[in-house]
Design a protein around this motif. Structure first.
Motif, mmCIF file in Angstrom:
data_model
loop_
_atom_site.group_PDB
_atom_site.id
_atom_site.type_symbol
_atom_site.label_atom_id
_atom_site.label_comp_id
_atom_site.label_asym_id
_atom_site.label_seq_id
_atom_site.Cartn_x
_atom_site.Cartn_y
_atom_site.Cartn_z
ATOM 1 N N SER A 178 0.822 -1.208 0.000
ATOM 2 C CA SER A 178 0.000 0.000 0.000
ATOM 3 C C SER A 178 0.858 1.261 0.000
ATOM 4 O O SER A 178 0.353 2.356 -0.243
ATOM 5 C CB SER A 178 -0.933 0.006 1.216
ATOM 6 N N PHE A 179 2.165 1.139 0.284
ATOM 7 C CA PHE A 179 3.072 2.285 0.223
ATOM 8 C C PHE A 179 3.423 2.535 -1.247
ATOM 9 O O PHE A 179 4.261 1.846 -1.816
ATOM 10 C CB PHE A 179 4.329 2.025 1.045
ATOM 11 N N ILE A 180 2.761 3.508 -1.839
ATOM 12 C CA ILE A 180 2.923 3.805 -3.257
ATOM 13 C C ILE A 180 3.492 5.207 -3.396
ATOM 14 O O ILE A 180 2.948 6.168 -2.825
ATOM 15 C CB ILE A 180 1.578 3.706 -4.003
ATOM 16 N N VAL A 181 4.587 5.317 -4.124
ATOM 17 C CA VAL A 181 5.219 6.620 -4.331
ATOM 18 C C VAL A 181 4.208 7.595 -4.921
ATOM 19 O O VAL A 181 3.502 7.284 -5.879
ATOM 20 C CB VAL A 181 6.444 6.487 -5.257
ATOM 21 N N GLY A 182 4.134 8.778 -4.318
ATOM 22 C CA GLY A 182 3.186 9.795 -4.754
ATOM 23 C C GLY A 182 1.944 9.873 -3.906
ATOM 24 O O GLY A 182 1.291 10.925 -3.837
ATOM 25 N N ASN A 183 1.586 8.757 -3.250
ATOM 26 C CA ASN A 183 0.431 8.767 -2.355
ATOM 27 C C ASN A 183 0.816 9.360 -1.004
ATOM 28 O O ASN A 183 1.994 9.425 -0.647
ATOM 29 C CB ASN A 183 -0.119 7.355 -2.169
ATOM 30 N N ASN A 184 -0.187 9.742 -0.227
ATOM 31 C CA ASN A 184 0.073 10.374 1.061
ATOM 32 C C ASN A 184 0.447 9.367 2.141
ATOM 33 O O ASN A 184 -0.076 8.244 2.174
ATOM 34 C CB ASN A 184 -1.149 11.166 1.525
ATOM 35 N N ILE A 185 1.370 9.783 3.019
ATOM 36 C CA ILE A 185 1.681 9.046 4.230
ATOM 37 C C ILE A 185 1.515 10.010 5.403
ATOM 38 O O ILE A 185 1.597 11.223 5.242
ATOM 39 C CB ILE A 185 3.122 8.478 4.227
ATOM 40 N N MET A 241 0.163 4.683 5.741
ATOM 41 C CA MET A 241 -0.346 5.208 4.481
ATOM 42 C C MET A 241 -1.665 5.917 4.738
ATOM 43 O O MET A 241 -2.411 5.564 5.639
ATOM 44 C CB MET A 241 -0.561 4.082 3.471
ATOM 45 N N GLY A 242 -1.949 6.953 3.946
ATOM 46 C CA GLY A 242 -3.205 7.672 4.088
ATOM 47 C C GLY A 242 -3.022 9.009 4.771
ATOM 48 O O GLY A 242 -1.900 9.470 5.020
ATOM 49 N N ASN A 243 -4.139 9.611 5.120
ATOM 50 C CA ASN A 243 -4.135 10.956 5.680
ATOM 51 C C ASN A 243 -4.313 10.979 7.187
ATOM 52 O O ASN A 243 -4.498 12.046 7.769
ATOM 53 C CB ASN A 243 -5.241 11.793 5.031
ATOM 54 N N ALA A 244 -4.300 9.815 7.822
ATOM 55 C CA ALA A 244 -4.460 9.765 9.269
ATOM 56 C C ALA A 244 -3.799 8.517 9.805
ATOM 57 O O ALA A 244 -3.564 7.545 9.080
ATOM 58 C CB ALA A 244 -5.942 9.786 9.652
ATOM 59 N N ILE A 245 -3.473 8.533 11.093
ATOM 60 C CA ILE A 245 -2.909 7.365 11.779
ATOM 61 C C ILE A 245 -4.034 6.621 12.478
ATOM 62 O O ILE A 245 -4.776 7.223 13.262
ATOM 63 C CB ILE A 245 -1.860 7.790 12.824
ATOM 64 N N PRO A 260 7.324 4.731 -19.030
ATOM 65 C CA PRO A 260 8.539 4.639 -18.219
ATOM 66 C C PRO A 260 8.574 5.696 -17.113
ATOM 67 O O PRO A 260 8.356 6.884 -17.374
ATOM 68 C CB PRO A 260 9.675 4.849 -19.236
ATOM 69 N N GLY A 261 8.829 5.244 -15.885
ATOM 70 C CA GLY A 261 8.972 6.156 -14.762
ATOM 71 C C GLY A 261 7.685 6.685 -14.186
ATOM 72 O O GLY A 261 7.717 7.488 -13.247
ATOM 73 N N ALA A 262 6.530 6.243 -14.677
ATOM 74 C CA ALA A 262 5.254 6.786 -14.183
ATOM 75 C C ALA A 262 4.994 6.388 -12.739
ATOM 76 O O ALA A 262 4.405 7.146 -11.973
ATOM 77 C CB ALA A 262 4.104 6.313 -15.079
ATOM 78 N N GLY A 263 5.433 5.185 -12.350
ATOM 79 C CA GLY A 263 5.229 4.735 -10.979
ATOM 80 C C GLY A 263 3.770 4.570 -10.607
ATOM 81 O O GLY A 263 3.398 4.750 -9.446
ATOM 82 N N ASP A 264 2.917 4.191 -11.576
ATOM 83 C CA ASP A 264 1.484 4.120 -11.309
ATOM 84 C C ASP A 264 0.966 2.701 -11.143
ATOM 85 O O ASP A 264 -0.240 2.462 -11.218
ATOM 86 C CB ASP A 264 0.696 4.843 -12.409
ATOM 87 N N THR A 265 1.855 1.735 -10.935
ATOM 88 C CA THR A 265 1.391 0.391 -10.591
ATOM 89 C C THR A 265 2.281 -0.197 -9.513
ATOM 90 O O THR A 265 3.479 0.078 -9.459
ATOM 91 C CB THR A 265 1.388 -0.537 -11.828
ATOM 92 N N ASN A 266 1.677 -0.981 -8.642
ATOM 93 C CA ASN A 266 2.427 -1.643 -7.572
ATOM 94 C C ASN A 266 2.116 -3.130 -7.516
ATOM 95 O O ASN A 266 2.316 -3.772 -6.495
ATOM 96 C CB ASN A 266 2.104 -0.999 -6.218
ATOM 97 N N LYS A 267 1.617 -3.677 -8.632
ATOM 98 C CA LYS A 267 1.241 -5.085 -8.655
ATOM 99 C C LYS A 267 1.570 -5.695 -10.013
ATOM 100 O O LYS A 267 1.786 -4.976 -11.000
ATOM 101 C CB LYS A 267 -0.246 -5.238 -8.351
ATOM 102 N N LEU A 268 1.578 -7.000 -10.066
ATOM 103 C CA LEU A 268 1.877 -7.705 -11.310
ATOM 104 C C LEU A 268 0.636 -7.654 -12.194
ATOM 105 O O LEU A 268 -0.369 -8.312 -11.905
ATOM 106 C CB LEU A 268 2.283 -9.149 -11.021
ATOM 107 N N ASN A 269 0.719 -6.915 -13.277
ATOM 108 C CA ASN A 269 -0.444 -6.710 -14.132
ATOM 109 C C ASN A 269 -0.238 -7.144 -15.579
ATOM 110 O O ASN A 269 -1.164 -7.060 -16.383
ATOM 111 C CB ASN A 269 -0.871 -5.240 -14.104
#
Length: 935
Positions: A104-111, A187-191, A738-747
């Motif tokens: 769930s830790f995806i570059v660009g998303n909020n932590i 991950m997300g906008n709150a703990i 290339p370099g988009a970083g928009d997937t975190n799974k085997l697709n």
């Protein structure tokens, strides 16, 4: 070739160019540089042995998604250390977590960061994730401010160790560091800081209920605040106003009228745990399945037709029998263990292993237990079953009922045992209600045993084993020793004997060939081994297991994976074998087990340092030939020889330090070649002979480099490959560019065809939610097939249906309810330029197409011209033929192109059926010729 027999002096002759066969894809070179038979793009296609191109078959669902879509419980990650430094003039905070971050830790998303103590600029709050490193467990985010090492609070820190001046803070200490606060990241906008507290004791006295919590209550618990109680007793479950808190005793009290009593509690092994929290409806769902973390095939050696796929979820193992899609389930340590990240799974030594990296490995004997049913009835939702023999199940265990007949609602399914009225009786609860007496002819209760932890902690050497009346008959020595604890395959050393027939064997080793329980007390008390001695009896003999060469034996250490080769288990030696494994801080060591004994390892004699402590780490291991093991590091490849017998003379040789593997599961052996994914693409190494390994200088994937460039390197380690049907199948996480970083799974699956010596397709399912976990080859009946498992728990057969992809992505959706997803396939040919740099006029084209034997065909044809660039409007086969191309019919489809340019490509996108494309051709005339010669 020319269209006419002769042309006039000023005529522009027609030139025909095309392809009559299709072999491979080449997306690296310019389209006009491709050779005949090569195509610029093959999407979801297959290039058959007869040279035709055809859309792939659809996926079929054997078992659909079972995940809830949400975590069973989402907890923040504890921060071990954090600091801010300047990178390119900008403040960047680097955080080290206590565990490997989830997907769930995806570059660009909020932590969100909370609980870091600071003296300068505040590093806490919500930020965009800048990077994540799964190997070092670090995340980074931008945060302006001066360089600073922040102080963390939590399980790794104690208040007495904090030496920071807080004189400049405007609020009280407790507001910055409330009791129980921990430095965390999520991950997300709150703990999600409010979680359930396990209740260890609960009682009522003088109309006051006192709850004792497992942990110190955090600051969210406040007098006059609300506490929510669940799964203790119906009389006190619910919401109450807190009257007192004792952080030292870890107690919370509230007023409640009633008699004095001590309440019974549910433990965390039952599934409904007694808990208290400050947030209502925050329940700990022990049964929720949130992801599949690994899969493996188990082949039953006692059956020619039974292969099973084991899938490890967070809280139980799902097992699907392929021949009939029958479902089984089993737990981890009766529900007392969990899986929380990607795991390695392997079958070996008649066991199935789940390697959990930092946690003790789980194992189970994957034998399917079967008990005949003599009576089965259902009243309401309760099914009552009687078995011919004692079934051995207890409440909470899983069973699968099979072959029950005479039903309105099918009771043949997997259930958790609700009650055990007798040793040969059990009840389960079905969702539907009915009143039935089932037909039990051939019906059975079936189940697999639960997984348990392998032995851990201090290794205790077995005592000497002595039998005063040892017997030897026809070279088989039998010893009677109560509770000897041996297993078939264990090695023994012969020590002393009263009979001279053993004298020449003193100090030698033998292997246990059988173990027996002679008095039926479920404890083995007899064992045998083979030895070339004459018949003898009634003499004393003493044996023992051999001593370790170095410091002594250890149990199997916690590891991320294991490889079985030459009757040994090989694992990375990164963590200890302690009951609670600790990190050794070493990433380039291997340790091998004793022969046929996965629990015994010699930490010196069978331990190997691969890269001498260089900045490199082991990614994967592959047994190769009888005497070799290939070790794939992240930056290098090494060959270990001499592993077939004693490991005293093992030799390690570096094959290359120019390339290494980036994904363990991508490493696949094909004949004398090993394929694997690296940072630069897909490579292969080959054995020239038994001891000489050579690597390829150019990646095999060179022809599809644009797709390799789109692999998200942050998640490339998840990639998985397999060899099947003369093809290497590799599932990868492919970004949109290339370099988009928009997937975190085997697709996406890259398909390499060994017969055609090239990549034949880029496969995908037309859904952004579809996520592959593993690719597996297994038997369905008597024939091997290729399967994939998904993160959602689905089991799917590849190239199985003539129609759509049936992937059953919704939890609880049956394959019959799945409407299917269209297979979006596409063929784009090489560019036809008539071997000339002149501009051409492309006038006509022809496609030779044949429908499959199962469905009619339809699709769109278009043409892509270059210089000037233009694309024609798509023309449908129905428009050209007057109707769809009928089942098993073929046609030579002619159409006008009317395009000018340097070169042109034909593009075909099927919309119905699976048509074969046999050949394509385009007619062109060179234009803009000069009619006057220049001398």
């Amino acid at each position: 070739m020319s269209r006419y027999r002769s042309y006039g002096k000023l005529d522009d002759p027609f030139v025909t160019e095309g392809d009559t066969f299709f072999l491979r894809m080449n997306a690296r070179l310019r389209p006009n540089q491709l050779k005949p038979g090569e195509v610029a793009l093959s999407k979801n296609g297959r290039m058959n042995d007869d040279g035709t191109w055809q859309p792939r078959k659809g996926l079929n669902t054997l078992f659909g998604s079972i995940t809830t879509g949400e975590d069973a419980i989402r907890l923040p990650y504890i921060i071990l250390s954090a600091s801010r430094s300047q990178v390119d003039g900008q403040g960047v905070v680097t955080v080290v977590l206590d565990d490997t971050p989830s997907l769930s830790f995806i570059v660009g998303n909020n932590i969100t960061i909370d609980g870091l103590n600071f003296t300068g600029d505040d590093p806490n709050g919500t930020f965009a994730l800048a990077s994540v490193n799964f190997n070092t467990r670090t995340i980074t985010y931008a945060s302006s401010g001066a360089n600073e090492v922040f102080t963390t609070v939590g399980s790794s820190q104690r208040w007495s160790t904090i030496d920071v001046s807080y004189s400049g803070l405007t609020e009280s200490w407790i507001s910055y560091n409330p009791i129980g606060r921990t430095s965390v990241a999520s991950m997300g906008n709150a703990i999600p800081t409010t979680i359930n507290y396990v209740v260890t004791a609960a009682s009522r006295a003088s109309n006051v209920v006192t709850l004792t919590l497992e942990d110190t209550p955090a600051s969210e618990f406040a007098v006059s605040g609300t506490v929510h109680v669940d799964d203790i007793d119906a009389s006190i479950n619910g919401s109450h106003t807190i009257t007192a808190i004792n952080t030292s005793a870890k107690t919370v009290t509230f007023a409640h009228a009633g008699a004095d009593t001590t309440f019974a509690l549910n433990t965390n092994n039952v599934g409904n745990t007694s808990v208290a929290s400050t947030t209502e409806n925050f329940t700990l769902d022990d049964d929720a399945v949130n992801a599949v973390y690994g899969s493996a095939v188990y082949s039953d050696a006692s059956s020619e037709n039974d292969d099973f796929i084991f899938s490890a979820t967070n809280n139980l193992c799902l097992i699907v029998r392929l021949k009939d899609a029958k479902l089984y389930k089993c737990r981890y340590e009766q529900g007392g263990e969990t899986v929380d990240g990607p795991v390695g799974m392997s079958q070996g030594f008649d066991k199935m292993f789940i390697f959990r990296t930092r946690k003790t490995t789980l194992s189970a004997s994957p034998k399917l237990n079967r008990f005949a049913i003599t009576q089965a009835t259902q009243s309401g939702q309760t099914i009552s079953v009687t078995t011919a023999l004692d079934h051995g199940r207890v409440v909470g265990d899983f069973v699968t009922l099979t072959r029950l007949g005479n039903w309105e609602y099918n009771p043949n399914d997997c259930y958790q045992v609700a009650s055990v009225p007798a040793s040969d009786q059990l009840t389960v609860t079905m969702t539907q209600s009915q009143s039935k007496t089932f037909n039990v002819s051939g019906a059975q209760v079936e189940y697999f045993e639960d997984f348990t932890r392998v032995a851990s902690g201090t290794y205790t050497a077995p005592a000497y084993l002595t039998d005063t009346s040892t017997a030897s008959v026809s070279g088989v020595v039998t010893m009677d020793v109560p509770s000897h604890g041996l297993a078939v395959g264990d090695r023994l050393t012969i020590h002393t004997s009263q009979s001279t027939i053993y004298d020449s064997f003193i100090g030698g080793e033998v292997v246990v060939t059988s173990v027996t329980d002679t008095d039926a007390d479920n404890v083995n008390d007899q064992f045998t081994f083979n030895l070339g001695v004459k018949d003898d009896s009634n003499h004393s003999l003493t044996v023992s297991r051999p001593l370790a060469v170095g410091k002594g034996f250890i149990h199997q250490p916690a590891a991320p994976f294991g490889e079985f080769h030459q009757r040994r288990l090989w694992v990375p030696y990164q963590y200890t074998s302690a009951t609670s494994p600790t990190d050794r801080g070493i990433r380039d060591e291997l340790v091998a087990s004793d022969i046929f004994d996965s629990d015994t390892m010699d930490q010196i004699g069978n331990q190997f340092r691969i890269s001498s402590g260089k900045s490199d780490f082991i990614v994967g291991i592959k047994g190769f030939t009888q005497d070799s093991v290939v070790v794939f590091n992240r930056k290098s490849i090494h060959l270990m020889t001499g592993v077939s017998g004693s490991l005293a003379d093992v030799k390690t040789t570096q094959v290359t330090d120019e390339v290494g593997a980036s994904a363990r599961k991508s490493i696949v052996q094909v004949a004398n070649q090993i394929m694997f994914l690296s940072d630069q693409g897909i490579y292969g190494v080959s054995f020239l002979d038994e001891y000489n390994l050579r690597g390829t200088g150019t990646p095999i994937s060179e022809t599809i480099q644009p797709f390799i460039d789109r692999i998200n390197q942050d998640f490339a380690y998840l990639s998985v490959g397999v060899y099947f049907n003369n093809r290497y199948w590799l599932a990868v996480p492919l970004d949109s560019e290339p370099g988009a970083g928009d997937t975190n799974k085997l697709n996406t699956i890259l398909v390499y065809n060994f017969i055609n010596q090239g990549f034949e397709s880029i496969d995908s399912v037309n859904s952004t939610d579809f996520a592959i976990r593993d690719l597996l080859v297994a038997r369905e009946g008597s024939q091997n097939a290729l399967y994939l498992t998904t993160l959602e728990g689905g089991v799917h057969k590849l190239d199985a249906l003539e129609g759509k992809d049936k992937v059953s992505q919704k939890a609880g959706q049956t394959p019959e309810e799945d409407p299917g997803i269209d297979v979006i396939s596409q063929l784009t040919t090489r560019q036809y330029d008539a071997d000339s740099m002149d501009r051409k006029n492309f006038s006509r084209a022809e496609f030779q197409i044949k429908s499959s034997e199962s469905n009619p065909s339809n699709g769109d044809i278009r043409f892509i011209a270059e210089d000037p660039d233009s694309t024609s409007e798509p023309v449908n086969l129905t428009t050209l033929l007057g109707n769809e191309l009928g089942t098993d019919e073929d046609a030579s489809v002619r159409l006008r192109v009317r395009k000018r340019g340097f070169g042109i490509q034909a593009d075909f996108q099927p919309s119905n059926g699976r048509p074969y494309v046999r050949a394509t051709k385009v007619d062109a005339r060179i234009t803009d010729r000069s009619t006057t010669s220049v001398s």
